[in-house]
Design a protein around this motif. Structure first.
Motif, PDB file in Angstrom:
ATOM      1  N   TYR A 126     -14.127   5.101  -4.242  1.00  0.00           N
ATOM      2  CA  TYR A 126     -13.307   5.985  -5.074  1.00  0.00           C
ATOM      3  C   TYR A 126     -13.423   7.434  -4.620  1.00  0.00           C
ATOM      4  N   ARG A 171      -6.354   9.154 -15.524  1.00  0.00           N
ATOM      5  CA  ARG A 171      -7.594   9.176 -16.286  1.00  0.00           C
ATOM      6  C   ARG A 171      -7.442   9.936 -17.612  1.00  0.00           C
ATOM      7  N   GLU A 212      -7.795   0.503 -11.149  1.00  0.00           N
ATOM      8  CA  GLU A 212      -7.288   1.789 -11.632  1.00  0.00           C
ATOM      9  C   GLU A 212      -6.490   2.452 -10.507  1.00  0.00           C
ATOM     10  N   VAL A 213      -6.865   3.658 -10.068  1.00  0.00           N
ATOM     11  CA  VAL A 213      -6.179   4.331  -8.964  1.00  0.00           C
ATOM     12  C   VAL A 213      -7.217   4.627  -7.887  1.00  0.00           C
ATOM     13  N   ASN A 215      -4.378  10.419  -9.906  1.00  0.00           N
ATOM     14  CA  ASN A 215      -5.602   9.799 -10.406  1.00  0.00           C
ATOM     15  C   ASN A 215      -6.111  10.543 -11.628  1.00  0.00           C
ATOM     16  N   THR A 252      -3.091   0.691  -7.002  1.00  0.00           N
ATOM     17  CA  THR A 252      -3.214   0.726  -8.462  1.00  0.00           C
ATOM     18  C   THR A 252      -3.390  -0.683  -8.999  1.00  0.00           C
ATOM     19  N   THR A 286      -2.546  11.955  -4.462  1.00  0.00           N
ATOM     20  CA  THR A 286      -3.380  10.861  -4.966  1.00  0.00           C
ATOM     21  C   THR A 286      -4.377  11.396  -5.987  1.00  0.00           C
ATOM     22  N   GLN A 287      -5.018  12.498  -5.665  1.00  0.00           N
ATOM     23  CA  GLN A 287      -5.980  13.100  -6.591  1.00  0.00           C
ATOM     24  C   GLN A 287      -5.297  13.544  -7.883  1.00  0.00           C
TER      25      GLN A 287
END
Length: 285
Positions: A127, A280, A251-252, A276, A246, A272-273
């Protein structure tokens, strides 16, 4: 406390949670399931998961043994009984016990099973730094043979591809469809970022329409990121700026390498960050 497994309205210790060896879910993979996440004690998008379960059942002529409202209550009760704050729920409906042989009409009493526990799909380092992927030679099931939108208990197709990935030193593998297009990974949907735009294979590519996939598409659109569901090839992944996966369990999570080629600069990308973090935040609302 010891886990309590729900089977048809009753709770059992894991060692006592049993179904018949004649159940067609065991004998033939004849059944459907959902994998869900709980965050802060609340199941994420429970209604959507149950609707998909019901649709999978209807597609194979398997009627849910209880109505969806009661099922939702039972899922929440199982989460509470197992004191799950952040965890994973596996909801299973089998065809039920029957005779040896394929005839599903000889089966009776579909089994409803709910397991609430924890899950670790990938290591924490993945991750932080992203996953390496390899393309599996095992293709996604042909959609004319079995619709990929049915989340069935028969996952042998995915398991064989997973084995290829593990043997290549990767914890996840990319699966292509019968046309040679990108479908999905063994347990996750896949996205790429190119020139600030977000792309993912369409349903017609032979993928499971993921609940997390749809949530991320909505988050991207809300953030003003242009999205498109279009056919993709491995070339598109090789030249992408970013790539991520995903799934309810995953999750991601970023993918930073495919078939030994770095994707983008080989690190977790900014979009992506961003997505993500948005995801969350969403699951805690």
């Amino acid at each position: 406390m010891p886990r309590q497994i729900y089977i048809n309205g009753q709770y059992f210790a894991p060692d006592d949670a049993k179904i018949s060896v004649y159940d067609h879910g065991l004998l033939y993979g004849d059944g459907v399931f959902e994998g869900m996440r709980a965050y802060s004690g609340k199941v994420f998008r429970l209604t959507e998961h149950l609707q998909r379960l019901d649709e999978s059942g209807r597609a194979i002529g398997l009627q849910m043994p209880i109505d969806l409202e009661t099922m939702a209550n039972d899922v929440n009760e199982t989460v509470a009984r197992n004191e799950i704050t952040d965890g994973y729920i596996r909801l299973i409906v089998t065809r039920g016990a029957g005779a040896l042989g394929l005839d599903p009409f000889k089966c009776s009493n579909p089994q409803l099973i709910i397991i609430a526990d924890s899950i670790t799909l990938y290591p924490d380092s993945a991750y932080e730094n992203g996953l390496d992927l390899v393309t599996a030679s095992t293709i996604r099931n042909h959609p004319a043979a079995l619709s990929p939108r049915i989340k069935s208990l028969n996952y042998l197709n995915n398991i064989l591809a997973k084995m290829e990935g593990l043997r290549a030193g990767c914890v996840e593998a990319l699966m292509l469809n019968h046309k040679g297009e990108v479908a999905e990974c063994t347990g996750d949907n896949i996205f790429i970022v190119k020139d600030g735009k977000l792309f993912t294979p369409p349903i017609e590519a032979g993928i499971l329409e993921g609940i997390t996939r749809n949530a991320v598409l909505q988050l991207a659109q809300q953030a003003g990121i242009e999205t498109a569901e279009i056919p993709l090839t491995r070339h598109d992944l090789y030249v992408a700026d970013e790539c991520f996966l995903t799934g309810s369990a995953a999750e991601v999570i970023a993918a930073v390498k495919l078939d030994g080629r770095a994707i983008g600069d080989g690190s977790v990308g900014p979009i992506t960050q961003q997505l993500n973090q948005a995801f969350r935040t969403l699951v805690r609302q």
